[in-house]
Write an enzyme that holds these catalytic residues in place. Structure first.
Site, PDB file in Angstrom:
ATOM      1  N   GLU A   9      47.888 -69.045 -53.578  1.00 13.62           N
ATOM      2  CA  GLU A   9      46.696 -69.848 -53.884  1.00 13.62           C
ATOM      3  C   GLU A   9      47.032 -71.285 -54.231  1.00 13.62           C
ATOM      4  O   GLU A   9      46.388 -72.228 -53.775  1.00 13.62           O
ATOM      5  CB  GLU A   9      45.891 -69.212 -55.032  1.00 13.62           C
ATOM      6  N   HIS A  41      38.568 -58.796 -62.082  1.00 17.38           N
ATOM      7  CA  HIS A  41      37.856 -59.079 -60.836  1.00 17.38           C
ATOM      8  C   HIS A  41      36.361 -59.274 -61.013  1.00 17.38           C
ATOM      9  O   HIS A  41      35.624 -59.306 -60.039  1.00 17.38           O
ATOM     10  CB  HIS A  41      38.066 -57.932 -59.828  1.00 17.38           C
TER      11      HIS A  41
END
Ligand SMILES: Cc1ncc(C[n+]2csc(CCOP(=O)(O)OP(=O)(O)O)c2C)c(N)n1
Ligand SMILES: [Mg+2]
Lengths: 329, 337
Positions: free
Chosen positions: A60, A129
């Protein structure tokens, strides 16, 4: 107008902007061959090829930095975060590089990048999440932060974000991808960043909400209507820059405010809006501003606990009743 | 992917450059040296604040590398970047004004010593988060390839960036996508007070190229011609084949990490510093030029005077430049359409 899902509206926005400007490209994990972890980029590899739909390994910070460098060199990257939870690995690139480059360089290098993907509470995905991520970004001068509630907003705002000359954090929602709504097919249809929308007119109380919370607020408004309470619903759409003008205008009309947000309440969007309303419209208020926020706890997995974490329609209804019963003028 | 992995010994045979080019290399190194000495003075006088990281001792790296770049090639660096920025062609007046925090600085006084940027020379900063500009350099290389250009980007970074994840992410992505970026690691043996031996399990940085299939070599960073040669070969290959390169440069900083670490005596010995000064890149190159008969001592004194004058002018200019106006606090945050 066509009826389509939120997901299809995003896909359409990407497609249109890529057709319009050869400098626009999409980069991220699983955006090409796999067609997007949530299928937002479906069909794009086929139309635009691997030069412009760029699959990355799981890195990322690395691929966000690549986007920033490409933007400094004049391209318009759309960086997909598989989910915004993983954007934390790129937080340094976003906060220290993207947001500050234009300033640090004395106006020489702007960074026209969009970082997009789903965020916010999702179904039983637990602590890592399922969380509201906008807080980490809207504090930062130099970033714009968008949270589109409807398919129409998803399209119009994403197109504006791609055309914007600044870094834009664009957080979608897993729980909204299948929501359907009317979307203009006009490729020139844009919704400007920084403009709120009044989704429902009312006279007794202003409820400010976005994303999933707006849908719950709509249900709450229906229910309250039956009790004779008229709710005005304001959706900021862009959290930074925040359209306080529209909010204050509504407050001057209703004199009561409830802010709803999914994330943990401490130092959240509700705090910011409550402060702005107090600073700019204190004399117009008939009751203290109420905040309806996610509990100040990580997201639990168990279904019953999860329900206790995120605001429901009932929480909103209760808060509205409280501010309406408070005796002001 | 990579076929060549070399470890070049020292400078190439013969002199390799003519008198004109030699003079240019020497004057560029002298300009940086003088600039840094004057910056140190400015710091002592309180004209320059914050962190100030001097490049004294490392001049041959920026000058040797830039000498083989085209003006439209890009360069990007960390926070010890005055030398890279000046070598790329920025006006020393505007660089000094930036250090002084004045309105005529390259970044209008908003960036300071660690954030020099110059669009006119394709110098892309000036980045103070260790390792962060490596992926950004890869992104610039991505844009070059995307547009079918034949430029390259040279990305300077310290040995301290190598243990960072972003070094490895950047190397992998650049190799995976075959992008025209030259990673130039300035191994001056310390990251603040941490020696390479205390930071890396594998201390031969150039060998990381092998891991990622990137052609890599190590070069003597005190020899401007050796740097020029190694970077020149890498640039030619990168431009031609669109593949990255890694060059580890063996160099040394003579000053402390920053002006707040002036002595640097805790983590390294005085003897070590004195020994390293025997390979001062400017002294070595000057001697070489004289021995080769390319320039006379008189010529060199003239060059020195010239550079000193240019830096004196830069200091006068910076000192005379006004502070940025208060309204500038709020400009350049967002670019208006
Ligand atoms: C991510 C990050 N961690 C820590 C620091 C603090 N810091 C600034 S310079 C430095 C040393 C870096 O050394 P090196 O990369 O070898 O460059 P040199 O100073 O030797 O030129 C450190 C640890 C930082 N700026 N960024
Ligand atoms: Mg070092």
């Amino acid at each position: 107008m066509a009826v389509m899902t939120y997901r299809e509206a995003l896909n359409m926005a990407l497609r249109e902007e890529m057709r319009r400007d050869p400098g626009v490209f999409v980069i991220g994990e699983e955006v090409g061959l796999y067609e997007g972890a949530y299928k937002v980029t479906q069909g794009l590899l086929k139309e635009f090829g691997p030069q412009r739909i760029v699959d990355t390994p799981i890195a990322e910070s690395g691929f966000t930095g690549v986007g920033i460098g490409a933007a400094m060199a004049g391209l318009r990257p759309v960086v997909e975060m598989m989910t915004f939870n993983f954007a934390l690995l790129a937080l340094d690139q976003i906060v220290n590089s993207a947001a500050k480059m234009y300033y640090m360089s004395g106006g020489q290098f702007n960074v026209p990048i969009v970082i997009r993907g789903p965020g916010g509470p999702a179904a039983q995905l637990a602590a890592q999440h399922s969380q509201s991520m906008e807080t980490y970004f809207y504090h930062v001068p130099g970033l714009k932060v968008v949270r589109p509630t409807t398919p129409m907003d998803a399209k119009g705002l994403l197109k504006s974000a791609i055309r914007d000359d600044n870094p834009v954090i664009f957080i979608e929602s897993e729980t909204l991808y299948n929501v359907k709504g009317e979307v203009p097919e006009d490729p020139d249809f844009l919704i400007p960043l920084g403009k709120a929308i009044v989704r429902r007119e009312g006279t007794d109380v202003t409820v400010i909400a976005y994303m999933g919370m707006m849908y719950r607020a709509m249900e709450a408004a229906e229910e309250l209507e039956k009790e004779g309470i008229s709710v005005e619903l304001v959706d900021p759409r862009t959290l930074r820059p925040m359209d306080t003008e529209t909010i204050i205008k509504s407050v001057r009309k209703t004199h009561r405010v409830v802010v709803v947000e999914a994330g943990a309440g401490f130092a959240g969007m509700g705090s910011e809006i409550a402060a702005s309303v107090t600073e700019q419209a204190f004399d117009d208020l008939d009751a203290p501003v109420e905040r309806v926020t996610g509990a100040n706890a990580p997201m639990p997995y168990a279904r019953n606990l999860e329900k206790l974490k995120t605001p429901s329609k009932d929480w909103i209804v209760a808060a509205v009743r409280r501010v309406c019963n408070a005796n002001g003028s | 992917m990579a076929k060549t992995l070399t470890r070049s010994a020292a400078s190439p045979s013969g002199f390799g450059v003519d008198a004109e080019a030699a003079k240019r290399l020497l004057s560029d190194m002298l300009l940086i040296r003088r600039f840094e000495e004057k910056a140190a003075e400015g710091y002592a006088l309180g004209k320059i604040g914050g962190f100030l990281h001097l490049y004294i001792g490392e001049e041959a790296v920026a000058v040797g590398a830039t000498s083989v770049l085209r003006p439209d090639d890009y360069a990007i660096s960390a926070y010890r970047e005055h030398g890279h920025c000046l070598a790329k062609g920025s006006d020393p007046k505007r660089v000094m004004a930036e250090l002084y925090g004045r309105r005529d600085g390259l970044s209008k006084g908003k960036g300071g010593s660690m954030h020099l940027f110059d669009r006119s020379t394709n110098f892309l900063g000036g980045h103070a988060i260790v390792g962060a500009h490596l992926p950004i350099a890869v992104g610039v290389a991505f844009a070059i390839k995307y547009r079918g250009g034949d430029q390259v980007i040279v990305c300077y970074f310290g040995d301290g960036a190598v243990p960072e994840g972003e070094f490895h992410e950047a190397m992998n992505l650049a190799a995976l996508w075959k992008l025209p970026v030259i990673f130039l690691c300035e191994n001056n043996r310390y990251a603040m007070g941490t020696s390479v031996e205390r930071a890396l399990a594998q201390t031969e940085i150039w060998k990381f190229g092998q891991t990622y299939g990137i052609p890599a070599e190590k070069v003597d960073g005190m020899d401007v011609l050796a740097v020029r040669d190694a970077v020149g070969r890498a640039v030619a290959r990168t431009r031609e084949q669109k593949i990255p390169a890694l060059i580890e440069v063996d160099t040394y900083r003579y000053r402390g990490h920053s002006m707040r670490d002036p002595a640097g005596a805790v983590y390294r010995t005085k003897e070590e510093v004195e020994r390293e000064k025997l390979r001062d890149p400017i002294v070595l190159f000057r001697d070489k030029i004289i021995t080769a008969g390319l320039l006379s001592e008189g010529d060199i004194r003239a060059v020195e005077k010239d550079m000193n004058d240019r830096i004196d002018e830069a200091v006068t200019f910076a000192d005379a430049s006004p502070e940025p106006p208060g309204e500038w606090l709020f400009t350049d945050i967002y670019k208006e359409a």
